[in-house]
Design a protein around this motif. Structure first.
Motif, PDB file in Angstrom:
ATOM      1  N   GLN A   1      36.278  91.462  78.640  1.00  0.00           N
ATOM      2  CA  GLN A   1      36.612  90.945  77.315  1.00  0.00           C
ATOM      3  C   GLN A   1      37.756  91.733  76.688  1.00  0.00           C
ATOM      4  N   ARG A   2      37.763  93.053  76.866  1.00  0.00           N
ATOM      5  CA  ARG A   2      38.834  93.868  76.284  1.00  0.00           C
ATOM      6  C   ARG A   2      40.190  93.517  76.867  1.00  0.00           C
TER       7      ARG A   2
ATOM      8  N   ARG B   1      42.311  86.708  71.590  1.00  0.00           N
ATOM      9  CA  ARG B   1      42.677  86.599  72.995  1.00  0.00           C
ATOM     10  C   ARG B   1      43.622  85.431  73.200  1.00  0.00           C
TER      11      ARG B   1
ATOM     12  N   THR C   1      38.846  85.500  65.846  1.00  0.00           N
ATOM     13  CA  THR C   1      37.662  85.447  65.002  1.00  0.00           C
ATOM     14  C   THR C   1      37.760  86.480  63.899  1.00  0.00           C
TER      15      THR C   1
ATOM     16  N   THR D   1      36.399  81.130  62.932  1.00  0.00           N
ATOM     17  CA  THR D   1      37.090  81.109  64.220  1.00  0.00           C
ATOM     18  C   THR D   1      38.296  80.167  64.173  1.00  0.00           C
TER      19      THR D   1
ATOM     20  N   PHE E   1      46.603  94.702  69.894  1.00  0.00           N
ATOM     21  CA  PHE E   1      45.869  94.406  68.659  1.00  0.00           C
ATOM     22  C   PHE E   1      46.155  95.543  67.686  1.00  0.00           C
TER      23      PHE E   1
ATOM     24  N   ALA F   1      38.692  90.301  63.941  1.00  0.00           N
ATOM     25  CA  ALA F   1      37.834  91.166  64.750  1.00  0.00           C
ATOM     26  C   ALA F   1      38.140  91.032  66.227  1.00  0.00           C
ATOM     27  N   THR F   2      38.473  89.835  66.690  1.00  0.00           N
ATOM     28  CA  THR F   2      38.796  89.619  68.102  1.00  0.00           C
ATOM     29  C   THR F   2      40.001  88.701  68.211  1.00  0.00           C
TER      30      THR F   2
ATOM     31  N   ARG G   1      45.913 100.618  70.727  1.00  0.00           N
ATOM     32  CA  ARG G   1      45.549  99.305  71.245  1.00  0.00           C
ATOM     33  C   ARG G   1      46.743  98.376  71.042  1.00  0.00           C
TER      34      ARG G   1
ATOM     35  N   ASN H   1      35.856  89.111  61.179  1.00  0.00           N
ATOM     36  CA  ASN H   1      34.705  90.009  61.261  1.00  0.00           C
ATOM     37  C   ASN H   1      33.455  89.349  60.686  1.00  0.00           C
TER      38      ASN H   1
ATOM     39  N   GLU I   1      32.164  94.114  78.765  1.00  0.00           N
ATOM     40  CA  GLU I   1      33.046  94.658  77.736  1.00  0.00           C
ATOM     41  C   GLU I   1      34.462  94.864  78.262  1.00  0.00           C
TER      42      GLU I   1
END
Length: 627
Positions: free
Chosen positions: A395-396, A191, A206, A239, A13, A188-189, A10, A208, A392
């Motif tokens: 968002q990915r 963007r 964000t 966040t 990330f 965890a995320t 990935r 986890n 999904e």
């Protein structure tokens, strides 16, 4: 030193502390679906075969090489984690890039994850199942019913052997599997959203889970080794959402030095660190591209400049490994080949591509249209499945600068009654608005090719095998208007109900060509038009492509297709990626300047279009086969 983004599954990330779990796994078919009742997750005896992950069992690269339908398959592998890290409170995350279609995962006999969706990733914290031990027995059950027509499956065939425009199946694990050791509090995320007008980059990250103590996020941005920003922000409710000004550096740099584009694919390197006081809890390596995309006045705009799209249809299918790429090197080479042929982009067809492919598109400079694999039947279940997996996928891949258009449906696949069924039209409208809700920065083509309900680009699939016919349909704004209202280039009308009034939407021919060598007697073949020699192939490609490039009314094209794919032998390249033609000569044809309409003619045409009365569509000739 190797950039970890070039090796990580990935790349946008990436953490340094990860363990690759591809390679040899135990494997078993479960045609009678006995494995759950017999508790295979706790046994070793059922796994009497070996498979090479991440290659699907239907493929030769897997070592199983069994193309017959097996709706349920199981995998087993033992792995070792860092026991010392567990003793100091670290967590172990198990990641799957994609498993087709429904997956259940056990670790040391404990069920740890369930996921539905054959093209999107999932991860799970397996720490509780380890019970402080270093050994992990990972078992995966994958269910992929080849006859379930409500399942988003793209071009995977339900027959053996494959036929028509459908290809052999990809069942089970087909993208990388890996472990990562992380802190109890970790990202965890993530963007990125660029703002070219302000010379800024918005970061949204964000944790986890929220922390009891105040944590902060350090964001370090560099461009070609020069620091653009080095800031620290507090997490609020787990966040961080901040716009980072790239000035004065961004203002001092020219657009060719800062903005992302195929001809100058500038990427901003990013390192993000979660801080608890002076302690570094988690570090993620990422990157972003500063660019904008929009449509208007009949054109596509990149960074507020009209840009002609020269795309090629990319199936992303390899004969030895199917939807899975045979190697990391093959992924990069695929992007290089597309660029060497003169294209500035690719329309990924009925597949959500591997993030590593998107990384090389970002890095080397290649536009991508992101497309969802479709189902073949409309039902409430089919709609919910597609909506969930499409969410999904968007968002990915939100942060990839290479992706410039979203395409949730192709050629009314899974919605066969758009003209007469308002429910299906509402589904398309839902897809359009949902996609814009998830991502307000990119155009959306709700149904590529025909039967448009709501789209930001009007795309047409036209396999006319004569350049004069293409010129007749698209050679001028007036000809295009007539085609939109009265001509049906494919098996279905361009609009689902009645011709729409244009409000600046560009028109693109997003499938054309499909040139094949004439099949030999007994050869399995599916195509659109044939030639007998390489010279005739090049001449025909020049004729069809030249007709579209000569049109001042068309904003771009997509040629069918990059490679031969099984019996669909209409690629510029063979299945093994060797060229059929002189690539340099194809590049010259593909790269020729596109016609533009003088401003005064554009204004006059718009006036004529407003005065033109609405007409009923009539049917013209249609191609004999469809992609």
């Amino acid at each position: 030193m190797t950039d970890i983004r070039e090796t990580h599954p990935r790349p946008q990330f990436a953490r340094a502390d990860w363990t690759d779990l591809t390679g040899a796994w135990g494997f078993a078919h479960d045609d009678e679906d006995r494995g759950r009742d017999e508790r295979w997750a706790e046994l070793t005896t059922p796994f009497d075969r070996t498979i090479t992950v991440p290659f699907p069992p239907e493929s030769a690269a897997s070592g199983v090489n069994d193309p017959s339908p097996h709706p349920v398959v199981w995998y087993r592998r033992e792995a070792t984690v860092d026991a010392g890290a567990l003793k100091v409170g670290k967590r172990v995350m198990l990641h799957f890039g994609a498993i087709d279609y429904v997956a259940d995962v056990w670790v040391n006999g404990q069920h740890v994850a369930h996921h539905e969706g054959g093209h999107t990733p999932f991860a799970t914290d397996i720490t509780p199942a380890l019970r402080g031990e270093a050994n992990a027995v990972i078992v995966v059950r994958a269910e992929d019913d080849p006859f379930d027509l409500s399942q988003p499956r793209g071009k995977q065939d339900w027959q053996t052997p494959s036929h028509g425009i459908w290809y052999r199946r990809t069942t089970g694990i087909w993208q990388p599997v890996w472990l990562e050791t992380v802190s109890p509090h970790h990202l965890a995320t993530l963007r990125w959203t660029p703002d070219t007008a302000a010379g800024a980059l918005r970061v949204q990250a964000t944790l986890n889970r929220p922390a009891a103590s105040p944590l902060r996020l350090r964001v370090h941005l560099t461009l070609r080794g020069e620091t653009l920003a080095d800031d620290v922000y507090a997490f609020h409710d787990g966040t961080v959402d901040r716009e980072i000004a790239l000035a004065p550096h961004g203002q001092m740099l020219g657009r060719e030095q800062l903005f992302w584009a195929p001809e100058h694919p500038n990427l901003i390197d990013a390192e993000l660190t979660v801080l608890d006081g002076a302690d570094e809890l988690d570090t993620v390596v990422s990157y972003a591209g500063v660019r904008s995309v929009r449509t208007g006045n009949g054109r596509f705009f990149l960074n507020d400049r009209a840009t002609y799209l020269r795309l090629v249809l990319e199936q992303g299918f390899w004969p030895e490994s199917h939807l899975a790429a045979p190697s990391a090197e093959a992924i990069r080479r695929e992007v290089e080949l597309i660029k060497e042929l003169g294209f500035n982009g690719a329309r990924i067809h009925q597949k959500i591509e591997d993030p590593r492919f998107l990384y090389w598109c970002d890095r080397l400079g290649l536009f991508i249209w992101g497309e969802m694999p479709n189902a073949y039947r409309f039902s409430e279940q089919a709609a919910l499945r597609l909506l969930r997996e499409w969410t999904e996928a968007v968002q990915r891949d939100y942060s990839h600068p290479c992706i410039i258009v979203w395409v949730p449906l192709n050629e009314s696949w899974g919605v066969p009654s758009l003209h007469g069924d308002a429910q299906q039209r509402h589904f398309l409208e839902t897809l359009y608005h949902l996609t814009h809700t998830l991502d307000g920065t990119r155009p959306v083509i709700t149904n590529d090719g025909w039967e448009h309900v709501k789209s930001d680009i009007w795309s047409i699939h036209d396999y006319a095998f004569d350049g004069d016919r293409l010129e007749e349909r698209y050679g001028s704004p007036d000809a295009l208007d007539y085609t939109l209202r009265h001509v049906q280039p494919g098996p279905h009308p361009i609009f689902a109900t009645q011709p729409q009034e244009r409000d600046g939407e560009p028109v693109m021919v997003t499938e054309y060509g499909g040139i094949s060598y004439r099949p030999k007697e007994g050869e399995r073949w599916s195509g659109y038009g044939t030639v007998t020699s390489a010279d005739e192939y090049e001449t025909k490609y020049d004729e069809l492509t030249g007709a579209l490039l000569a049109s001042p009314a068309i904003a771009g094209f997509c040629y069918t297709q990059l490679t031969d794919t099984e019996q669909e032998t209409n690629g510029l390249l063979r299945e093994d990626r060797t060229p059929k033609l002189d690539m340099a000569r194809i590049r010259v044809i593909t790269s020729r300047p596109a016609a533009t309409l003088p401003r005064e003619q554009t204004a006059a045409h718009r006036k004529r279009a407003r005065e033109t009365s609405k007409g009923n569509q009539t049917t013209a000739s249609t191609p004999r086969n469809r992609d």
